[in-house]
Design a protein around this motif. Structure first.
Motif, PDB file in Angstrom:
ATOM      1  N   SER A1340      -3.978  -6.634  -4.123  1.00 28.42           N
ATOM      2  CA  SER A1340      -5.327  -7.132  -4.419  1.00 28.42           C
ATOM      3  C   SER A1340      -5.391  -7.891  -5.734  1.00 28.42           C
ATOM      4  O   SER A1340      -6.336  -8.643  -5.972  1.00 28.42           O
ATOM      5  N   PHE A1341      -4.379  -7.698  -6.604  1.00 25.21           N
ATOM      6  CA  PHE A1341      -4.356  -8.412  -7.881  1.00 25.21           C
ATOM      7  C   PHE A1341      -3.719  -9.780  -7.646  1.00 25.21           C
ATOM      8  O   PHE A1341      -2.498  -9.914  -7.559  1.00 25.21           O
ATOM      9  N   THR A1342      -4.555 -10.786  -7.524  1.00 16.43           N
ATOM     10  CA  THR A1342      -4.086 -12.127  -7.149  1.00 16.43           C
ATOM     11  C   THR A1342      -3.919 -13.069  -8.329  1.00 16.43           C
ATOM     12  O   THR A1342      -3.570 -14.235  -8.129  1.00 16.43           O
ATOM     13  N   ASP A1343      -4.182 -12.620  -9.556  1.00 17.43           N
ATOM     14  CA  ASP A1343      -3.982 -13.496 -10.705  1.00 17.43           C
ATOM     15  C   ASP A1343      -2.516 -13.918 -10.829  1.00 17.43           C
ATOM     16  O   ASP A1343      -2.210 -15.031 -11.273  1.00 17.43           O
ATOM     17  N   ILE A1344      -1.630 -13.000 -10.462  1.00 20.74           N
ATOM     18  CA  ILE A1344      -0.199 -13.305 -10.444  1.00 20.74           C
ATOM     19  C   ILE A1344       0.237 -13.324  -8.983  1.00 20.74           C
ATOM     20  O   ILE A1344       0.009 -12.355  -8.251  1.00 20.74           O
ATOM     21  N   PRO A1345       0.860 -14.389  -8.518  1.00 20.21           N
ATOM     22  CA  PRO A1345       1.261 -14.450  -7.107  1.00 20.21           C
ATOM     23  C   PRO A1345       2.354 -13.439  -6.802  1.00 20.21           C
ATOM     24  O   PRO A1345       3.131 -13.042  -7.685  1.00 20.21           O
ATOM     25  N   SER A1346       2.423 -13.012  -5.560  1.00 17.92           N
ATOM     26  CA  SER A1346       3.491 -12.115  -5.127  1.00 17.92           C
ATOM     27  C   SER A1346       4.755 -12.912  -4.919  1.00 17.92           C
ATOM     28  O   SER A1346       4.725 -14.095  -4.561  1.00 17.92           O
ATOM     29  N   ASP A1347       5.894 -12.234  -5.143  1.00 15.69           N
ATOM     30  CA  ASP A1347       7.155 -12.939  -4.973  1.00 15.69           C
ATOM     31  C   ASP A1347       7.510 -13.084  -3.500  1.00 15.69           C
ATOM     32  O   ASP A1347       6.868 -12.508  -2.628  1.00 15.69           O
ATOM     33  N   ALA A1348       8.561 -13.856  -3.239  1.00 16.81           N
ATOM     34  CA  ALA A1348       8.937 -14.154  -1.853  1.00 16.81           C
ATOM     35  C   ALA A1348       9.381 -12.905  -1.106  1.00 16.81           C
ATOM     36  O   ALA A1348       9.265 -12.835   0.116  1.00 16.81           O
ATOM     37  N   THR A1349       9.880 -11.904  -1.821  1.00 13.31           N
ATOM     38  CA  THR A1349      10.342 -10.669  -1.171  1.00 13.31           C
ATOM     39  C   THR A1349       9.318  -9.561  -1.345  1.00 13.31           C
ATOM     40  O   THR A1349       9.656  -8.435  -1.677  1.00 13.31           O
ATOM     41  N   SER A1350       8.066  -9.895  -1.131  1.00 18.12           N
ATOM     42  CA  SER A1350       7.003  -8.901  -1.345  1.00 18.12           C
ATOM     43  C   SER A1350       7.055  -7.768  -0.350  1.00 18.12           C
ATOM     44  O   SER A1350       6.327  -6.796  -0.487  1.00 18.12           O
ATOM     45  N   GLN A1351       7.915  -7.886   0.673  1.00 20.68           N
ATOM     46  CA  GLN A1351       8.006  -6.785   1.622  1.00 20.68           C
ATOM     47  C   GLN A1351       8.568  -5.528   0.961  1.00 20.68           C
ATOM     48  O   GLN A1351       8.406  -4.426   1.476  1.00 20.68           O
ATOM     49  N   TRP A1352       9.269  -5.695  -0.160  1.00 20.78           N
ATOM     50  CA  TRP A1352       9.806  -4.508  -0.832  1.00 20.78           C
ATOM     51  C   TRP A1352       8.728  -3.751  -1.593  1.00 20.78           C
ATOM     52  O   TRP A1352       8.997  -2.727  -2.196  1.00 20.78           O
ATOM     53  N   TYR A1353       7.483  -4.225  -1.525  1.00 20.54           N
ATOM     54  CA  TYR A1353       6.380  -3.477  -2.121  1.00 20.54           C
ATOM     55  C   TYR A1353       6.158  -2.159  -1.379  1.00 20.54           C
ATOM     56  O   TYR A1353       5.817  -1.140  -1.968  1.00 20.54           O
ATOM     57  N   LEU A1354       6.296  -2.173  -0.054  1.00 19.50           N
ATOM     58  CA  LEU A1354       5.945  -1.027   0.779  1.00 19.50           C
ATOM     59  C   LEU A1354       7.164  -0.175   1.092  1.00 19.50           C
ATOM     60  O   LEU A1354       8.276  -0.683   1.226  1.00 19.50           O
ATOM     61  N   SER A1355       6.891   1.130   1.234  1.00 23.86           N
ATOM     62  CA  SER A1355       7.948   2.063   1.592  1.00 23.86           C
ATOM     63  C   SER A1355       7.858   2.364   3.077  1.00 23.86           C
ATOM     64  O   SER A1355       6.794   2.679   3.588  1.00 23.86           O
ATOM     65  N   GLY A1356       9.009   2.270   3.757  1.00 30.15           N
ATOM     66  CA  GLY A1356       9.020   2.578   5.179  1.00 30.15           C
ATOM     67  C   GLY A1356       9.758   3.851   5.499  1.00 30.15           C
ATOM     68  O   GLY A1356      10.069   4.124   6.664  1.00 30.15           O
ATOM     69  N   THR A1357      10.050   4.674   4.499  1.00 28.11           N
ATOM     70  CA  THR A1357      10.822   5.899   4.697  1.00 28.11           C
ATOM     71  C   THR A1357       9.890   7.106   4.773  1.00 28.11           C
ATOM     72  O   THR A1357       8.728   7.042   4.381  1.00 28.11           O
ATOM     73  N   PRO A1358      10.407   8.239   5.261  1.00 29.16           N
ATOM     74  CA  PRO A1358       9.571   9.454   5.372  1.00 29.16           C
ATOM     75  C   PRO A1358       9.091   9.995   4.036  1.00 29.16           C
ATOM     76  O   PRO A1358       8.210  10.837   4.003  1.00 29.16           O
ATOM     77  N   LEU A1359       9.688   9.538   2.934  1.00 28.56           N
ATOM     78  CA  LEU A1359       9.292  10.074   1.623  1.00 28.56           C
ATOM     79  C   LEU A1359       7.814   9.863   1.357  1.00 28.56           C
ATOM     80  O   LEU A1359       7.154  10.703   0.743  1.00 28.56           O
ATOM     81  N   SER A1360       7.276   8.737   1.814  1.00 23.08           N
ATOM     82  CA  SER A1360       5.869   8.430   1.531  1.00 23.08           C
ATOM     83  C   SER A1360       4.913   9.336   2.276  1.00 23.08           C
ATOM     84  O   SER A1360       3.730   9.402   1.940  1.00 23.08           O
ATOM     85  N   THR A1361       5.397  10.057   3.291  1.00 25.56           N
ATOM     86  CA  THR A1361       4.518  10.931   4.072  1.00 25.56           C
ATOM     87  C   THR A1361       4.528  12.364   3.574  1.00 25.56           C
ATOM     88  O   THR A1361       3.769  13.193   4.071  1.00 25.56           O
TER      89      THR A1361
END
Length: 1603
Positions: A1340-1361
């Motif tokens: 949501s913070f758009t003052d600074i653009p996200s980098d091209a590999t922004s997919q690494w922002y999210l965790s897809g492992t069971p640790l987040s649950t």
């Protein structure tokens, strides 16, 4: 003995009168008066009636005894008290001898005289019991009223001292004991209402008379207070409202006394009910004795427990409150059996507690009532909700989150309040709903509420089920509530509360009782920019509500053209517009600008009516809604079309039309929607453009033809320029030049304005008209410059053409003030209507507009600005080509202009400073200081602070300025650094300041890098401290700040359901956005870019230094402290940067990273350090030897930190992935793990076993043959671990550590993402919720653009649950939660409160000189002597012990010890209720001998050769206990004065106890023996009522012996 003395005196005296005269002559000593008393008492049986003796008695009473009562003579208080007691008793005998009537009359006159009030009360106390009930009935009534009046005046300033009231309180029991008429007279006097606020004296009186007013049941008993509502109202007021503990104590005593009387046979009674329906305040029935005893037993237990004011004691008792409700409500018909006011008394005590946690528990318990059981409605409950409950709900701290609750989920109390209010209102009878809700709203306006409470109250009202409850008064009350929300500066909370209150109006208003005029007036109390905006869900809900109910509204006061009142919305709005644009009846020369409220109301209703019409029509009939809009605006269009051509059109009418047009254009837009998609907006814009020609012509005439010549006309000028601005914005794409009529206005407007400015500078005499026209002309030119700056297609002429306009503006004398015209020159005063401004404001506006024009010129001719003024070229534009002079003028303008008008000066500085930083550095530094001084003064001005701060940051931290300053490294560079830290410091006070700075700098560095300008990023490394501070930034909020942040997050989570979220743009000023900005900036850096690489390496070094500095400040720190949070943020930033570091750089810092693992860190930091080391070793296995070296230190150093490295070892499979030959590493790992499995530390052994198990699993999976030799040892170790740790706490810990997420679910490579670093890991490691930064906030913070590999922002492992509860070790077992959730506790803590000791002893005639005596508390005959004790802590503890067990006095060496803080900390106010006597150690010998003479046994607490065993010793009733000194005990010379020494039997090695403990044991043993030996009256009657005290075992002795 006294009888023998009296007989001897009478035998020697021939005439008793002579004896009386002899005794009353001479000095009035205590012995003489006591002898007189004894003689008079012997004469009573034979002297009554007529004769000489009664006359002598009357003469003695009037001439001697009454004066003696008035002035007992000099002497110590004890002697004076002895004289007064003897004189009172002698006066009573005189009354019996001579008749009481005359003496009572004399005493009443003495009382009325004022100065002799004390003597009169003393005399009445002695004489009143002798009055005859029948013959002296009138006199008895007068005496009773006088006594009650005096007693009620106790403690009131100016109404006599407390001694008079004390005497009166002795008089009343004396009267009451007379029974019959005397008691009736006292009761009648008490029945009269007392003055407000005099509850304490009232309860004291009732307590003193409890034995008489609450007598045992008898056929001829006197007044029974149990049948009086007045009595029970006083008791309830004492229980629930009394501010002091003593008054509450007396109220409980009265209740207990009444219950004791009622429990006796024949005690049935009923109090007169205050209402025709409902139960009595008090009733008793023998048939329901068991149920009544159970109810009142629990009730008294709760009230006594509440005195403790401790949540851990009170919370277990609260379930008993549920039992009270079960008993109080009939199961048969659901009606009240007990009066509900008794239950509200308990809640009042809870709500008024000083402990806010207890208040919160009480409020939550009350709100949950209607969820768990049906509670019958009652007026008392409604009064309680509107009164004490709402008072309690006004406390903001009640709405804090519960432990473990997620941020933004909403406070539990707010949700309970919402459910409660909806349920309560729905259960009320329909005829009472309206009155209750109206009173509820009026109560909300009766005080200043904080933002949080009024928000949740408003939300609760909005969720009340729909009902027709509110009329016009309700709308007015809602409007007042909305106004009360405006006092808060929290804009989001304010807007949300307005939204909820509007929903309340739609749900609860009876449309048949209100008109559309009432509704529209109410809507105007809402702020359009905060809550009531077009296109929101709330707007659509309001339109739908109007559509459904428009036929049912009451006729409006606005009539149609035919004179009929219309109820339809369209007719109302049509008439509203016609009335608005109707020509004014008279327009004076000095008319100011019309009020904006009428224009806002009309515009809002027009837009709302059009949207309502759109709801009625189908898609194929949308033309109908457009036609309705045309009909509405036809009168307005007629006015606007004629204003430019009709010279006779009233200006006031045109101004009103322009106001309405402006409000329509401003309010029509829908946020987030394309303009072309909104047909209403398109139609309105075309409507405005059709009248633009006429409107612009009218405005041009007004601005240029000298029609504005008064101060008030400046308001008109602002209106006209605002209308022009809206017209310019109508068609941003402007098909072709000249198509927009505004384009054709700009040139003549500028030319005419410049002509007026030139004429004003021609030297003519300044008049008010000329000066105002000059201000108007400058404002017009400034508007034209801003319009051209925003839309360059409006520019006339070539871009580089330095025309006459630019040359004139550039040559204007800057900061020139306007001379104020003299009164005689302007023909009158400068006074203007209330809407106008003072002359100083006029001048500042003129200067402001000058700088607006100049900022336009500097931006237009920026390329012409020289770096220095030595250029010899011809000066065509002085302000542009002489920048140093312009900069000096800017510095002069900053202190001249008000805070809300310095923005254009900052814009000029932004252009000038980069040009002059090298050639005029000192002047630029001065501009930095002056600008910062201006910003600092704006810190509390919300509306102007943020735009000015943004402009300030843009010129001080401009990328070109930063680069130039960094190259030179001069004073400007250090000044910028200084201001940077000042901005960060200000952020701690004003949230969001640092956000503006870091966002602008990071964005400018990113944008300059994308523009590929050479060296554009180089300045970032010189200011890496800024990014460092941003990475670790975040203040630890106070509780109120944290609460506000939580509630704002809760509102934001409501999304579009709350219109305030749609209307108000998120400012992104929360502290965590600073870190988000810095982290997103770091994520954009490319390690292949040399500048980026150097910047990251420099930042890593600074982060490690920051961690070391924080660690040195405090080696041990608590969890979630500021130090913990800063260190955690440091390692989070390092973890983000870790993959970008190369081996060469790591060679220099790897030792520091390993060293960080040896420090004492909290869990969250340990995980981050371990994770970084794992990633480094995975990428660069060359560092493994350094890792093995970490295990070779001595065990003392590694006692706790070794667990960190053992945890890293558990991920050996990840570490060795990039190693071709894994066998040496595995062999080394096995050796290390086995070594530490033998550690003495249990935790270390557990971690080592886990590491061994993980390493062995890798060895087994890889089938490493060389490890076969280890198999027996490893499997034996692991087998022993499974077997030995199979039971008990060791077994549980072994299982828990194996299930720990770091060893099971955590994957160092797959889990590497922002979500894990900033949200998942802080959540699982117990960090405070403020440190959990959700990944959605990064997006949501758009003052600074996200980098091209922004997919690494999210965790897809069971640790987040995972949840923290899945692995964290709990302090309590699984049964603890079940115990908390139980409906009722089997046993509760209860303080001993002997209720019989709460009442004054009416027979006690000895007055103590302290407050304890005023309690009338019965005391033992034990005196504790502590004069030899030195330490205040021991004395304070002894004081508390003696007061609790009822010692008669505590003797201390000096009364000054009472003021010692350590004494007070231990005594907890016991000194206020216990007689303290001062006897200094040298005086102890005489004091002990005196007490021996009085019959006391002197007992010493000392170990001597002849000391008695405490277990075998029997204390006499009159005992004096002497305690020795802490070190030396009792001196030898005092031991000789003791009657006996007592020692406490011991079995330990230590030879003595603390003196306070020893004294407490002895005092308790004395008390126990006295209690066992004292008979207990009425034991059988009260035993059943107070058997609940036996619930706690250690209270059983007290209960069975004293109940």
């Amino acid at each position: 003995m006294e009888g023998v003395l009296a007989e001897a005196l009478l035998a020697q005296a021939r005439d008793p009168r002579a004896l009386l005269a002899a005794l009353s002559g001479g000095e009035a000593s205590a012995e003489r008066v006591e002898a007189l008393r004894v003689v008079l008492q012997r004469l009573e049986p034979a002297g009554a009636g007529a004769g000489a003796l009664p006359a002598a008695a009357r003469e003695l009473a009037a001439g001697y005894l009454l004066p003696l009562l008035r002035d007992p003579g000099p002497g110590p208080p004890a002697r004076r008290g002895r004289v007064l007691r003897a004189a009172g008793a002698a006066l009573r005998s005189c009354a019996r001898l001579a008749g009481a009537r005359a003496l009572a009359e004399d005493a009443l006159r003495e009382l009325a005289a004022g100065g002799g009030a004390r003597a009169g009360l003393q005399a009445l106390a002695a004489v009143a019991p002798c009055l005859r009930p029948r013959e002296d009935a009138a006199l008895l009534e007068r005496v009773a009223r006088a006594a009650v009046a005096r007693a009620r005046a106790a403690g009131r300033p100016g109404d006599g001292d407390d001694a008079e009231a004390e005497a009166a309180r002795r008089l009343l029991p004396a009267l009451a004991r007379g029974g019959g008429a005397a008691l009736g007279a006292v009761w009648d006097a008490l029945a009269e209402p007392a003055e407000p606020g005099r509850l304490g004296p009232e309860l004291q009186l009732l307590s003193a008379l409890a034995e008489q007013l609450l007598p045992a049941p008898a056929p001829e008993a006197g007044p029974d207070a149990r049948r009086s509502a007045r009595f029970w109202e006083a008791v309830q007021a004492g229980l629930g409202h009394a501010p002091d503990a003593l008054a509450r104590k007396r109220a409980r005593y009265l209740l207990r006394r009444a219950l004791e009387v009622s429990a006796q046979p024949g005690g049935d009674c009923s109090c007169d009910p205050r209402q025709e329906t409902g139960p009595s305040l008090f009733w008793w029935s023998e048939k329901k004795k068991d149920e009544l005893l159970k109810f009142w037993e629990n009730y008294i237990l709760i009230m006594e427990t509440l005195e403790g004011n401790q949540i851990h004691v009170i919370k277990p008792v609260l379930p008993k409150l549920n039992n009270l409700f079960d008993c109080a409500v009939s199961e048969e018909n659901g009606s009240w059996l007990f009066h509900p006011s008794w239950l509200t008394c308990i809640y009042k005590r809870l709500f008024e507690s000083e402990n806010k946690v207890l208040t919160k528990e009480g409020v939550a318990h009350f709100l949950e009532l209607y969820e768990t059981r049906p509670v019958p409605p009652s007026p008392e409950f409604s009064e309680f909700v509107i009164g004490p409950l709402m008072d309690a709900l006004s406390e903001s701290s009640l709405y804090s989150r519960s432990p473990g609750q997620l941020v933004g989920s909403g406070p539990p109390l707010g949700l309970k309040l919402q459910k409660f209010l909806g349920t309560y209102v729905s259960l009320l009878p329909e005829e009472t709903q309206s009155g209750f809700l109206l009173q509820f709203l009026q109560r909300m306006t009766s005080r200043h509420w904080c933002a949080v409470p009024i928000l949740f109250l408003s939300k609760a009202l909005a969720n009340v089920p729909r009902c027709k409850a509110l009329g016009v008064d309700g709308l007015l009350a809602l409007r007042d509530v909305i106004r009360s929300t405006m006092i808060t500066h929290q804009v989001l909370l304010r807007g949300a509360a307005q939204c909820f209150l509007l929903q309340t109006a739609m749900h609860l208003v009876d449309v048949e009782k209100v008109s559309l005029s009432d509704v529209s007036t109410f809507l105007m109390s809402l702020r359009q920019e905060e809550s009531l905006a077009r296109g929101t869900v709330l707007w659509k809900e309001l339109c739908d509500w109007l559509r459904v109910n428009e036929r049912y509204f009451k006729p409006s006061s606005i009539s149609g053209s035919d004179g009929l009142q219309e109820t339809s919305l369209n007719a109302y709005v049509k008439n509203l517009v016609q009335e608005y644009v109707k020509p004014p009846g008279w327009e004076g020369e000095s008319c100011g600008l019309p009020d904006w409220s009428a224009a806002r109301l009309t515009a809002t209703m027009v837009l709302m009516a059009v949207d309502v019409e759109a709801l009625k029509t189908r898609d194929s009939e949308k033309q109908r809604a457009q036609n309705v809009l045309r009909i509405f605006l036809a009168p307005l269009l007629d006015v606007l079309m004629k204003c430019g051509t009709n010279a006779y059109m009233p200006v006031l009418r045109t101004d009103r039309g322009l106001q309405l047009l402006l409000k329509l254009l401003q309010g029509c837009g829908v946020r987030g929607a394309a303009p072309r998609d909104d047909e209403v907006l398109v139609l309105l814009q075309s409507f405005a453009m059709s009248a633009a020609e006429s409107v612009t012509g009218f405005i041009l005439r007004r601005l240029t033809m000298s029609e504005l010549h008064r101060v008030s006309d400046l308001d008109h000028c602002r209106l006209y320029l605002m209308v022009l601005t809206e017209l310019v914005h109508l068609h941003p794409e402007a098909e072709r030049k000249g198509a927009n009529p505004v384009c054709r206005v700009i040139t003549p407007l500028i030319n005419a304005s410049l002509q007026h400015l030139q004429e004003a500078d021609s030297g003519q005499e300044p008049t008010l008209g000329r000066q105002i026209q000059k201000v108007v002309s400058m404002a017009a030119v400034a508007w034209a410059c801003e319009a051209v700056d925003l839309q360059p297609d409006l520019q006339l002429g070539a871009q580089d053409d330095t025309g006459p306009t630019d040359r004139f503006l550039s040559a204007l004398p800057l900061n020139q003030t306007l001379q104020k015209p003299c009164a005689e020159q302007q023909g009158g005063s400068l006074e203007a209507p209330s809407s106008s401004q003072g002359w100083g404001r006029v001048v500042s506006q003129y200067v402001h507009d000058q700088w607006v024009c100049l900022s336009f010129l500097l931006k237009k001719y920026q390329a012409l600005i020289p770096a220095w003024e030595g250029d010899s070229r011809k000066v065509l534009l002085p302000a542009v080509q002489l920048p140093v002079q312009t900069l000096r003028s800017a510095l002069a303008a900053l202190p001249l202009l008000p805070s809300d008008q310095v923005l254009p000066v900052f814009r000029c500085l932004r252009i000038l400073v980069p040009k002059l930083l090298t050639s005029a550095e000192s002047l630029c530094i001065e501009s930095f200081d002056m600008a910062w001084k201006t910003i600092s003064s704006l810190s509390n001005t919300q509306l102007t602070f943020w735009p000015n701060l943004k402009a300030f940051v843009q010129f001080v931290f401009d990328n070109e300025v930063l680069t130039t300053a960094a190259k030179v490294k001069g004073q400007a560079y250090f000044k910028i650094k200084e201001i940077m830290y000042k901005v960060i410091e200000m952020s701690a006070i004003k949230t969001g300041v640092f956000n503006t700075l870091i966002s602008y700098c990071c964005r400018s560095w990113v944008e300059s890098e994308s523009s590929e300008s050479q060296g554009s990023f180089s300045s970032a490394q010189d200011y890496s401290e800024l990014v460092l501070e941003a990475c670790v930034f975040g203040t630890v909020f106070r509780r109120d700040q944290r609460l506000t942040q939580d509630v704002q997050t809760f509102i934001e989570n409501l999304g579009q359901d709350c219109a305030a979220n749609v209307i108000l743009e998120s400012t992104k000023r929360e502290d965590y956005y600073v870190r988000i900005c810095a982290i997103k900036f770091l994520c954009l850096l490319d390690c292949s870019n040399v500048s980026h690489k150097l910047f990251m390496e420099d930042l890593v070094v600074k982060l490690l230094e920051k961690d070391e500095l924080v660690s040195q400040a405090k080696t041990r720190y608590r969890e979630n402290s500021e130090q913990h949070r800063v260190k955690n943020r440091v390692w989070q930033a390092l973890l983000v940067l870790a993959p970008s570091l190369d081996q060469n750089f790591l060679n220099g810092i790897i030792d520091k990273i390993f060293q960080a693992g040896f420090t004492n860190n909290q869990a969250s930091i340990k995980y981050l350090i371990e994770w970084i080391i794992i990633l480094i070793l995975h990428k660069f296995p060359q560092f493994l030897p350094k890792f093995w070296d970490c295990f070779s230190y001595g065990e003392e150093k590694l006692k706790t930190s070794i667990c960190t490295f053992l945890s890293i070892l558990t991920h050996l499979d990840i570490i060795t992935q990039n190693i071709p030959e894994k066998r040496p590493a595995l062999r080394q790992a096995l050796q290390v793990a086995l070594r530490w499995c033998l550690s003495h530390n249990f935790s270390t052994r557990l971690y080592a076993l886990v590491a061994l198990k993980k390493v062995w699993k890798v060895c087994t999976a890889l089938r490493v043959e060389e490890c076969d030799a280890w198999a027996a040892v490893v499997e034996c170790s692991l087998g022993q671990a499974e077997g030995v740790h199979g039971a008990g706490n060791a077994g549980k810990n072994w299982l828990r550590i194996q299930e720990h997420f770091f060893f099971t679910t955590f994957r160092p490579l797959e889990d590497y993402c922002l979500e894990t670093i900033f949200f998942v890991l802080p959540r699982l490691s117990g960090l405070a919720e403020e440190e959990w930064v959700a990944v959605g906030k990064f997006a949501s913070f758009t003052d600074i653009p996200s980098d091209a590999t922004s997919q690494w922002y999210l965790s897809g492992t069971p640790l987040s649950t995972l949840h923290p509860g899945a692995w964290t070790q709990r302090d309590a077992g699984p049964d603890s939660a079940e115990a908390d959730s139980g409906s009722e506790w089997a046993d509760v803590q209860r303080k001993i409160i002997p209720w019989r000791l709460e009442a004054p002893d009416p027979d006690l005639e000895v007055l103590f000189q302290d407050r304890a005596a005023k309690l009338g508390k019965s005391v033992s005959r034990l005196i504790v002597v502590a004069s030899l004790i030195d330490k205040p802590t021991n004395l304070g503890g002894l004081c508390r012990t003696c007061e609790v067990f009822g010692a008669s006095a505590l003797v201390v060496g000096s009364l000054r010890c009472v003021g010692d803080r350590q004494f007070q900390h231990l005594s907890v106010s016991a000194e206020q209720w216990l007689p303290l006597v001062e006897v200094k150690p040298p005086q102890l010998m005489d004091y002990l001998q005196q007490k021996k003479a009085e019959g006391y046994t002197v007992i010493g607490a000392e170990q001597t050769a002849r000391s008695a065993d405490l277990a075998q010793f029997r204390f006499p009733e009159k005992s004096l206990l002497l305690l020795g000194n802490e070190r030396e005990g009792i001196p030898a010379h005092l031991i000789q004065q003791l009657d006996v020494c007592v020692e406490i039997p011991q079995q330990g090695v230590t030879r003595s106890l603390n003196v306070h403990v020893s004294g407490a044991l002895l005092v308790w043993e004395y008390t126990r023996q006295q209690l066992l030996g004292r008979p207990s009256p009425r034991r059988e009657v009260w035993a059943s009522l107070s058997h609940g005290a036996t619930e706690t075992g250690h209270h059983a002795v007290y209960t069975n012996e004293t109940a």
